[in-house]
Motif scaffolding. Structure first.
Motif, short mmCIF file in Angstrom:
data_model
loop_
_atom_site.label_atom_id
_atom_site.label_comp_id
_atom_site.label_asym_id
_atom_site.label_seq_id
_atom_site.Cartn_x
_atom_site.Cartn_y
_atom_site.Cartn_z
N VAL A 118 65.95 56.42 35.83
CA VAL A 118 65.36 57.25 36.88
C VAL A 118 65.02 56.42 38.13
O VAL A 118 65.27 56.86 39.25
CB VAL A 118 64.12 57.99 36.36
CG1 VAL A 118 63.42 58.74 37.48
CG2 VAL A 118 64.53 58.97 35.26
N LYS A 119 64.48 55.23 37.94
CA LYS A 119 64.16 54.41 39.10
C LYS A 119 65.42 53.89 39.79
O LYS A 119 65.35 53.33 40.87
CB LYS A 119 63.32 53.19 38.66
CG LYS A 119 61.91 53.51 38.18
CD LYS A 119 61.20 52.22 37.75
CE LYS A 119 59.96 52.49 36.92
NZ LYS A 119 58.89 53.17 37.62
N GLY A 171 68.33 55.57 40.58
CA GLY A 171 69.26 56.59 41.05
C GLY A 171 69.36 57.78 40.13
O GLY A 171 70.14 58.70 40.39
N GLY A 172 68.58 57.80 39.08
CA GLY A 172 68.60 58.94 38.18
C GLY A 172 67.68 60.04 38.64
O GLY A 172 67.03 59.96 39.70
N MET A 173 67.60 61.09 37.84
CA MET A 173 66.76 62.24 38.18
C MET A 173 65.66 62.42 37.14
O MET A 173 64.49 62.24 37.44
CB MET A 173 67.61 63.51 38.25
CG MET A 173 66.81 64.76 38.56
SD MET A 173 67.81 66.28 38.47
CE MET A 173 68.75 66.17 39.99
N SER A 174 66.05 62.74 35.92
CA SER A 174 65.03 63.03 34.90
C SER A 174 65.49 62.66 33.49
O SER A 174 65.07 63.28 32.53
CB SER A 174 64.67 64.51 34.94
OG SER A 174 65.80 65.30 34.63
N ALA A 183 68.03 60.98 43.96
CA ALA A 183 68.96 60.86 42.83
C ALA A 183 70.37 60.71 43.41
O ALA A 183 70.69 61.25 44.48
CB ALA A 183 68.87 62.09 41.94
N THR A 191 61.28 60.48 30.09
CA THR A 191 60.50 59.45 30.78
C THR A 191 60.59 58.12 30.05
O THR A 191 60.83 58.07 28.83
CB THR A 191 58.99 59.81 30.86
OG1 THR A 191 58.45 59.81 29.53
CG2 THR A 191 58.75 61.17 31.50
N ASN A 243 60.40 55.10 42.28
CA ASN A 243 60.27 56.45 41.75
C ASN A 243 60.49 57.53 42.80
O ASN A 243 60.77 58.67 42.46
CB ASN A 243 58.84 56.66 41.22
CG ASN A 243 58.70 56.24 39.79
OD1 ASN A 243 59.69 56.11 39.09
ND2 ASN A 243 57.47 56.02 39.37
#
Lengths: 333, 333, 333, 333
Positions: free
Chosen positions: B201-202, B204-207, B11, B57, B7
């Motif tokens: 998200v875990k 390489g993503g952002m949101s 990103a 999420t 986490n």
């Protein structure tokens, strides 16, 4: 000439810089440096101690706020055309576990102490009736009107007198502050407001809104419920960064002023076609079906708002050319 | 040496490019071009028709999926240490309106047809007992283990035989696919899966996370509930852009492979200290209190995971130096 | 002269005999002989296959019915003054997990196809608005009016056309049937009704009401939700016995006719003071404050019903002397 | 030889007399003389000021109690085999709006301070985990065991130390009091109990249970939620009358003693077949399948309770002949 909503507007360039700057590893959720700074930043902005949480939508901010202020068996007094009543797919009912929206009519989407009192007085105080526990207003309203500090305080007074918590849906709070040119505290805690959904996305933001609690004792509960609602993002620093970027250098106010100014220019051209005084960045313009069609033929994009009425929303980044063009088109009708 | 969680990672740069590219006005909510393309993009990826929704999420994805698959009075069979049971603050109960998580023990965070069947058999079929309506597994599991296509299909078979819908919490789905080197369809719809929380998200993503519905007939309902949960972002194009950026050029798999490879290197050094086979990007390492303290003194950051156990998570962007350093430190204990 | 409510009336002697007769040990919950007979008994009464469940209150019957007919994210169209909207403390919202009551105004507490259609037409068909899934009427209404079979069928037609399930709150259903002198099927399934809360307590019962499902496919779900709502009594035979006692020898109709007849006699005396036609066992009488005070001084007990209006309810066991006395007192005002 | 449940037993004759005596018109809901007397009657019984509400089922009493003591986002610590966890179809989750039952194992259905503490200690104090807000025990337990005043007080101490409210499911509370021959206050408020579901139906009642609040400040809230749950009966006097009839002349204790005595006699015959000490009116007897079959062939009615175990429940009105017969049959196996 896109005037359908300020939702479609671009995000401010500062947002992108802030996101890039936030892209170093930091603690997850809201444990990062930026998220942890929000309480202090907003406390300074409002001139009192607040708790400030990012969420991804105004609907979530409203839902979480109302759930903190009203129990499942309670009621929330609001305008019949309030966003929470009409446009959130029942999110307030979802977040509060079934509280009832107790609606009040009124011009311009506004409540007054008199209309609120009349509604409350009509509810017998017994176990069979849902008893209101909260009052919620929208500032600026769904009709582009604003509540002044005095009007807000008068509502805060009746809320207090009747034992109601007080929430403001501020999806366009910046526009209201810009119009009234007042301290944001005057529209909130000084007027008895307990919680504010402080909108950024319509005002140059990307995907972060703020929920401001003027009763910091509620923060622990709301943080739990935010997680429970699936609104505690893993990389919260990217949420905080967006909000901080718009607070810096007064961008939130500059953006709102730009949108308001555009609306004012168009309002002048619209003249007595206006169904509502233009006090923020929305215009409600009387148009016949053929006039609406003519405007659309010229490239105008906007929503019909009931019979013979059209809504135009001016965004923070609305190109001047579009403002000029719409004003001219309206004047020429 | 930060190994507390994926986490905290950064990103991917492509995310930022995609956000910038998406910054022209477009229709609000999920009416924009990018959001509307998700169904087709994921349908191609999975090799079958799916509906794909962005949410902010994994908790929201899980909650929405379970609410679509299980009524308020039903139960969801899951592992006792499943994220949905332990780490989501009751979000599944919130989204489902009070469904019950019916837990099963098992090594490595894994369920098997036998353990699921035993649990189901112990529940009398009468009106007094909550009857399970869904099965949920996590792949890769909370202990960094994977379910193979065959194992998944065997669970899908029992789900079908017992009338349970089948959900996969894929917060680290990419890591599982990377490890198994299989088609993503083999871990999902071909194995009887109805809905997948597809984590970005875990990785390489952002949101933005994706909720994939292999029963597109559920999409209308889930879209309504997404709005009702406050998860329909106003400028949805920025959500879609993030996901698409990670799907392009196979970045999602490349990122997962990088994280898995780092974990494998550390695993070699950890040797028989490993409490679980390392099949994704997480390591569970037996450490005495003094060993843990020594590692921390060397700059190691990680979570204790019960008595004598520590969890290390390798991120997609973990610096090689940190991987080498941790491996050396573990070997030297 | 107690005319406050038919809730205060006595229970019919046959109830006590039936309770005593049911006092041998039998299977618990609803597995006893009497409870198991309800489906058949009510199927015969209505002339179609129904499922029939006892519950302890009309509020529970309404809540369970609406929860079976409307999802948490849906809406229930009803009259603004419907019992479900005003007098059940939010039980419909509780049982449905937050569905929204979508209210319609109208004289006599009645809905019409036109008012329902207008309300539905005002709701845009998008994800932001709560979409109605059910229609609920009260027959006899909260203003003592009845829906005829034709009126009910016309509402059933629009419900069907618009995809709404159709519920009748029949707290005073017996009074409506007695007035209309029609087959109970004409006011229910033949008119498209899916579920009926069939009231007995106001009509000579003690503590048992019936929920009638004209879609027996819903029964399994509703039986589960009844248990989940804490409404599956352990010694259900005492519930069933009460209902059966009132069905036997047509007592339910005889009781309702007695109450209606009493109301009709008083109505004649009230003359043009009546604010509503008297079509069941309730009277709404225009009284000035001083007139109301005078009546009360004479021993009259009744509720004020807003400004200048009073409600009188005649019970199945109302002593003739009280009826005569009230009629005389009203005539003498 | 019906020993399946005390639910199947008859209602005490005094109930019928009380119902008949209550059959004069009185104020509706809980405004009648009998209902209004409950607070005082139970306050005297418990030796402290309590609020006492009738409800129709123990499930409703438990649901309402837990909802008053635990927020939607909280947890309730209870035994894994507690009635609230296994036999109420999710009613606690329904009434609390999704609180989580946090289960603890233990012999005889009993919790101890040590097992409770261990469970609590395993829950990290962060926003991701559901935090317990209440503790619930059953006395007598689902295995016919009792908590002594000291044991209850020790649990009350840990509840207080950990900030948990304390609830007792007393479906067979009378049996526990009868066995322990103690003041009912010793098993409740003196031991830190906040709310008691006080069962009457299994103990000679018909359709009324009592919810006792040792924190009368909760009463207003619970009364609202009772209405909202559809549990405020219209003619509440018939509910109060039942409870009062069993309290009068100590019938509740006499009934429980009779049932306990019957169980004790059978226990003697069962000897070392008993899987649990017999401390109330339930027996858990080890029986092979063939032994169980033999008993059933002799007319024995009882439930299998897992592998090789059978449950026998003795009712307040169990005919002596049945007790003798079962004892003989068990001895003869």
């Amino acid at each position: 000439m896109r005037f359908t909503s300020d939702n479609i507007a671009s995000a401010h360039p500062a947002i992108f810089e802030a996101l890039a700057a936030a892209n170093a590893p930091d603690t997850g959720y809201d444990g990062d440096r930026l998220s942890r700074s929000l309480d202090a930043t907003f406390s300074e902005l409002f001139g009192t101690e607040v708790a400030a949480l990012w969420v991804a939508t105004g609907t979530a901010a409203n839902g979480l706020a109302l759930a903190a202020l009203c129990p499942p068996h309670g009621g929330v007094v609001c305008h019949a055309e309030a966003h929470i009543n009409c446009d959130e797919a029942g999110a307030p009912e979802f977040y509060t576990h079934g509280a009832k929206l107790v609606t009040v009519e009124g011009a311009g989407g506004k409540l007054t102490p008199a209309t609120v009192a009349a509604r409350l007085d009509a509810i017998p105080r017994d176990v069979h009736r849902v008893q209101p526990h909260a009052l919620s207003i929208t500032n600026a309203t769904e009709y582009g009107r604003v509540y002044t500090p005095d009007e807000t305080a008068a509502l805060g007074d009746i809320a207090k007198a009747r034992g109601l918590a007080f929430h403001v849906d501020g999806a366009r709070f910046a526009n209201a502050v810009a119009t009234l040119d007042c301290h944001p505290g005057e529209l909130t805690w000084r007027a008895g407001v307990d919680a504010l959904s402080f909108g950024f996305v319509k005002n140059g933001g990307m995907s972060a809104e703020a929920l401001i609690l003027f009763r910091p004792d509620l923060a622990e509960l709301v943080r739990v419920r935010r997680k429970r609602g699936g609104h505690l993002l893993s990389k919260g620093r990217f949420q905080a960064a967006q909000i901080l970027a718009l607070l810096e250098e007064g961008r939130w106010l500059a953006n709102a002023r730009a949108a308001n100014a555009g609306a004012a220019r168009i309002a002048q051209a619209a003249g007595n076609r206006l169904a509502e005084p233009v006090e923020a960045n929305e215009l409600f313009v009387r148009l016949s079906a053929s006039e609406a069609a003519r405007l659309r033929a010229q490239g105008g994009e906007f929503y019909d708002w009931g019979e013979g009425l059209a809504r135009f929303v001016v965004s923070w980044d609305q190109p001047e050319a579009e403002i000029v063009a719409l004003a001219a088109a309206l004047a020429a009708l």
